[in-house]
Design an enzyme around this catalytic site. Structure first.
Site, PDB file in Angstrom:
ATOM      1  N   HIS A  76      19.240 -17.216   2.011  1.00 51.45           N
ATOM      2  CA  HIS A  76      18.682 -16.634   3.221  1.00 51.45           C
ATOM      3  C   HIS A  76      19.231 -15.224   3.386  1.00 51.45           C
ATOM      4  O   HIS A  76      20.131 -14.798   2.648  1.00 51.45           O
ATOM      5  CB  HIS A  76      18.998 -17.484   4.447  1.00 51.45           C
ATOM      6  CG  HIS A  76      18.027 -18.608   4.671  1.00 51.45           C
ATOM      7  ND1 HIS A  76      16.691 -18.397   4.906  1.00 51.45           N
ATOM      8  CD2 HIS A  76      18.200 -19.959   4.681  1.00 51.45           C
ATOM      9  CE1 HIS A  76      16.075 -19.559   5.067  1.00 51.45           C
ATOM     10  NE2 HIS A  76      16.968 -20.526   4.924  1.00 51.45           N
ATOM     11  N   ASP A  85      15.689  -9.754   5.482  1.00 55.31           N
ATOM     12  CA  ASP A  85      14.309 -10.233   5.599  1.00 55.31           C
ATOM     13  C   ASP A  85      13.299  -9.113   5.833  1.00 55.31           C
ATOM     14  O   ASP A  85      12.246  -9.076   5.197  1.00 55.31           O
ATOM     15  CB  ASP A  85      14.189 -11.235   6.755  1.00 55.31           C
ATOM     16  CG  ASP A  85      14.642 -12.633   6.370  1.00 55.31           C
ATOM     17  OD1 ASP A  85      14.868 -12.882   5.177  1.00 55.31           O
ATOM     18  OD2 ASP A  85      14.781 -13.473   7.272  1.00 55.31           O
TER      19      ASP A  85
END
Length: 355
Positions: free
Chosen positions: A130, A160
């Site tokens: 992540h 992200d």
């Protein structure tokens, strides 16, 4: 009025986070983005229940990718597209029979955008991860946080979205530009680890020339100084100061009444930063955030109040520019950047099912 990307067609394989963000940016500015979804996923069509801002402005096709007929449909769509975007682990699209070799054979001008955390190759490529992990490996996370404290991650903005989705959107458009000139498409390998690293390019410059210590909270731009940091106010709120340049620093000292303290002449002396920060901290605590706004607004101090999510949309500057808008009962950031001749259409949350 159509957006600047009118005429661009992108096929998006549904995912979360950076891939949808990249496609949101493209769709915001007029690209026709067709999102391929699994059948039966609830709450996606119409205004009711559709609250994912990242998925705005989409056309949607429901396909079961385990069905050979769905693969045929994908290949039909891609033959007429400029680009595709997928965010699966390396090898997944190949196993489905729609990897780059197949789709570029169908459409030699196709741009094949691939969004992953670790990249398409390397020893960690097949592993899960992540944002927090990608920015950790890139060295970026090490630089975020207070002196003597643990690394503090900036939610999932760096991996992200900045180092992921925005990097992919740039890569797709760069490759589309190349394909328009050469007639040849290509694969865009956008890895969040790479993206987080390149977002730190200036930090690496400072580190390389010896002006950045390889530790947190002791440098010019990481909260190490008294003139570039956030400070709590008397009402428990916060302000931000960024008075780096001498003329801006002089205004800061003037407006705060600190100009008569000779110690503040040592602006760029790292040995003075700690004691001077203690003085600024104590001073800022004597007034509320609104009182400091009244003193510093409209100056070149490089000042802004730290606004909450609830407060930011109504700030006069944001309101004047239309930085935020409301659609389907939700407040959201508007499309960016701005184009003078082809402004972005007003976005809509409701997806439309493509026949």
């Amino acid at each position: 009025m159509p957006g600047v990307l009118e005429g661009l067609t992108v096929i998006e394989f549904a995912g979360i986070g950076p891939g949808p963000f990249a496609c949101m940016m493209l769709a915001d500015h007029g690209a026709r983005v067709i999102r391929i979804e699994r059948p039966g996923r609830p709450g996606r069509f119409g205004d009711n229940g559709n609250t994912d801002i990242l998925n705005r402005n989409r056309l949607v096709v429901e396909l079961d990718m385990k069905d050979p007929a769905a693969i045929t449909r994908v290949r039909e769509l891609v033959r007429e597209a400029d680009a595709i975007v997928e965010g699966y682990r390396p090898g997944v699209m190949e196993r489905l029979g729609i990897g780059p070799e197949v789709l570029l054979a169908d459409n030699p001008r196709l741009v094949y955008g691939r969004m992953t955390g670790w990249g398409q190759d390397g020893p960690m490529a097949p592993l899960a991860g992540h944002d927090i992990n990608y920015i950790a490996l890139s060295g970026a996370l090490h630089t975020y946080g207070q002196a003597g404290g643990k690394p503090q991650f900036p939610v999932n903005a760096v991996g992200d979205f900045g180092g992921g989705g925005m990097l992919l959107a740039f890569g797709v458009m760069a490759a589309v530009f190349s394909a328009q000139r050469t007639g040849k498409g290509q694969v865009v390998d956008a890895a969040m680890t790479d993206g987080a690293a390149i977002l730190s390019a200036m930090t690496w410059s400072f580190y390389g020339n010896g002006t950045w210590k390889d530790e947190r909270g002791v440098n010019l731009l990481d909260g190490g100084t008294h003139f570039y940091d956030t400070y709590e106010t008397a009402d428990g709120k916060w302000i931000s100061l960024g008075s780096i340049e001498p003329q801006f620093y002089a205004q800061l000292l003037d407006k705060t009444g600190l100009k008569d303290d000779p110690e503040f002449a040592r602006q760029m002396d790292p040995s003075a930063w700690g004691p001077l920060k203690e003085k600024v901290t104590a001073l800022i605590l004597t007034k509320t955030r609104d009182e400091w706004c009244a003193i510093m607004d409209g100056t070149d101090i490089c000042f802004a109040p730290v606004l909450s999510l609830a407060e930011a949309p109504s700030h006069p500057h944001n309101a004047a520019r239309g930085t935020f808008l409301t659609e389907g009962g939700m407040v959201m950031p508007g499309p960016a950047p701005r184009f003078s001749g082809t402004p972005a259409p007003v976005p809509t949350l409701a997806s439309k099912l493509l026949d």
